[in-house]
Design a protein around this motif. Structure first.
Motif, mmCIF file in Angstrom:
data_model
loop_
_atom_site.group_PDB
_atom_site.id
_atom_site.type_symbol
_atom_site.label_atom_id
_atom_site.label_comp_id
_atom_site.label_asym_id
_atom_site.label_seq_id
_atom_site.Cartn_x
_atom_site.Cartn_y
_atom_site.Cartn_z
ATOM 1 N N THR A 143 -17.978 -5.925 -47.871
ATOM 2 C CA THR A 143 -16.740 -6.352 -48.070
ATOM 3 C C THR A 143 -16.706 -7.143 -49.336
ATOM 4 N N LEU A 160 -15.088 -9.427 -52.074
ATOM 5 C CA LEU A 160 -14.136 -10.444 -52.417
ATOM 6 C C LEU A 160 -13.522 -10.558 -53.783
ATOM 7 N N VAL A 165 -12.625 -12.518 -56.418
ATOM 8 C CA VAL A 165 -12.201 -13.788 -56.747
ATOM 9 C C VAL A 165 -11.365 -13.956 -58.079
ATOM 10 N N ILE A 205 -17.335 -19.878 -51.571
ATOM 11 C CA ILE A 205 -17.718 -18.658 -50.460
ATOM 12 C C ILE A 205 -19.332 -18.530 -50.196
ATOM 13 N N ASN A 216 -16.799 -12.054 -58.506
ATOM 14 C CA ASN A 216 -16.450 -11.566 -57.116
ATOM 15 C C ASN A 216 -17.814 -11.551 -56.382
ATOM 16 N N ILE A 228 -14.490 -13.497 -42.330
ATOM 17 C CA ILE A 228 -13.997 -13.316 -43.699
ATOM 18 C C ILE A 228 -12.638 -13.628 -43.869
ATOM 19 N N GLN A 229 -11.849 -13.075 -42.731
ATOM 20 C CA GLN A 229 -10.397 -13.191 -42.655
ATOM 21 C C GLN A 229 -9.940 -14.731 -42.676
ATOM 22 N N LEU A 247 -13.037 -16.883 -45.797
ATOM 23 C CA LEU A 247 -13.308 -16.438 -47.050
ATOM 24 C C LEU A 247 -12.032 -15.911 -48.006
ATOM 25 N N VAL A 248 -11.269 -15.106 -47.280
ATOM 26 C CA VAL A 248 -9.880 -14.613 -47.980
ATOM 27 C C VAL A 248 -9.327 -15.511 -48.885
ATOM 28 N N CYS A 250 -10.042 -15.892 -52.367
ATOM 29 C CA CYS A 250 -9.824 -14.372 -53.160
ATOM 30 C C CYS A 250 -8.423 -14.567 -53.972
ATOM 31 N N TYR A 280 -9.037 -8.364 -51.027
ATOM 32 C CA TYR A 280 -10.405 -7.843 -50.925
ATOM 33 C C TYR A 280 -10.427 -6.688 -50.484
#
Length: 364
Positions: free
Chosen positions: A209, A211, A213, A293, A317, A334-335, A338-339, A342, A347
């Motif tokens: 996945t 990301l 950034v 992240i 990224n 991630i959702q 971490l998102v 971004c 992502y």
């Protein structure tokens, strides 16, 4: 194989016109290639996961012409003329003409598109040059029907490397090795090969996945970055480290050792950026969100024991890597966490793929 093995016999049946289309994926290096010699020769070996969703589709329309004194081509990206890309293609053609000597016999209309936004910060040179090289070798195969699949793939990888070094790893899947490494008998600086050793099934269904950034142009191009390794005070030790990590991965891949995999992959990513931070001139390509992240991934892995890790390209990224068994929890993490780091929450979900594929038959 040597460079002379890719020199073709004289052509006897040049087609008048036609078209060919190939779709080639990007790839993400686990052991990083950083530093190169003349003619796109890598300073150290590398190994990569071939991706699937992040890909470039290229169609070449070719028409025979009378004037064979120079290259002739038009280039379109996402349907729009891209004059600023043409110098790179011109240089590529100059490098490969010896191996594809029919280039000046045709006018080419090159139409290319990416499955990911051009401004996403994902390097499109690997997938783009791989797709273009595949189209050209496919044209040659029409003139040399005896060409076998293995030679086809190696020549495409050889040519792609002359456009963008990492492009040689985007012809086949799923694990590709490039660069001379003595324990791998068939390894070469000239093209990528399928990883030849045993690989545990856990590494056959890995996810990546990406990301996003930072989606702008990189602070330093990859070509400039590679050249900064020539007089780098730590270059030789870094090159040695890459060989050591190639050896470490042999056992890790065979045993399905996810903990060992994480250590090598994350160390390689941070070493790549350490080399840029200690070059002259020096660069910091990570952003504050990149570091946040990374720290969140470390904390999450420590708390949950879920084998999720990161790697980086020469930019901000983050590629988040995890096996199929961790997919559901990794995506949720991630959702949830971490998102937010971004740019515009963007992502891309990708996974290991099987390499490039042809989309349309040649027409003559």
């Amino acid at each position: 194989m040597t460079e002379t093995d890719f020199l073709p016999d004289p052509y006897t049946n040049l087609p008048t016109e036609g078209k060919v289309t190939w779709k080639a994926p990007s790839n993400i290096a686990l052991v990083k290639y950083w530093g190169k010699k003349t003619n796109q020769i890598p300073a150290n070996p590398s190994v990569s996961f071939t991706l699937d969703a992040c890909a470039t589709t290229t169609t070449i329309f070719f028409t025979r012409k009378k004037d064979t004194s120079q290259f002739s081509f038009d280039l379109f990206l996402e349907g729009k003329s891209k004059e600023d890309f043409k110098p790179k293609i011109q240089v590529f053609f100059e490098r490969i003409e010896r191996y594809i000597p029919f280039l000046k016999s045709y006018h080419f209309k090159i139409e290319t598109s990416n499955s990911f936004p051009h401004s996403s910060g994902i390097a499109s040179s690997a997938s783009g040059m791989a797709a273009l090289a595949l189209c050209l070798v496919d044209m040659e195969k029409v003139m040399n029907p005896e060409m076998g699949k293995d030679f086809f793939n190696r020549k495409a990888s050889f040519l792609a490397r002359l456009g963008s070094g990492s492009a040689c790893r985007s012809i086949e899947g799923d694990l590709i090795q490039w660069g001379e490494h003595k324990p791998i008998a068939d390894s070469s600086n000239l093209y990528g090969i399928k990883y030849p050793f045993k690989v545990n099934p856990v590494f056959k269904n890995f996810h990546d996945t990406i990301l996003l950034v930072h989606k702008g142009q990189k602070q330093v191009s990859s070509s400039v970055g590679h050249n900064l390794m020539h007089n780098h005070p730590y270059a030789e030790r870094r090159f040695g480290q890459a060989h050591e990590n190639m050896e470490n991965l042999k056992t890790i891949f065979s045993e399905g050792n996810l903990e060992g995999f994480i250590k090598v992959v994350e160390s390689e990513a941070l070493t790549l950026h350490a080399m840029m931070m200690t070059s002259m001139p020096y660069f910091i390509l990570m952003k504050p969100d990149t570091l946040q992240i990374i720290n969140k991934i470390w904390d999450y892995r420590k708390d949950t024991k879920i084998p999720i890790c990161f790697t980086l390209d020469a930019g901000a990224n983050v590629h988040v890597l995890y096996p199929e068994s961790a997919k559901e929890k990794a995506i949720q993490f991630i959702q949830d966490e971490l998102v937010a780091h971004c740019e515009n929450g963007h992502y891309i979900c990708d996974r290991i793929g099987n390499g490039a594929r042809k989309l349309l038959e040649n027409t003559q």
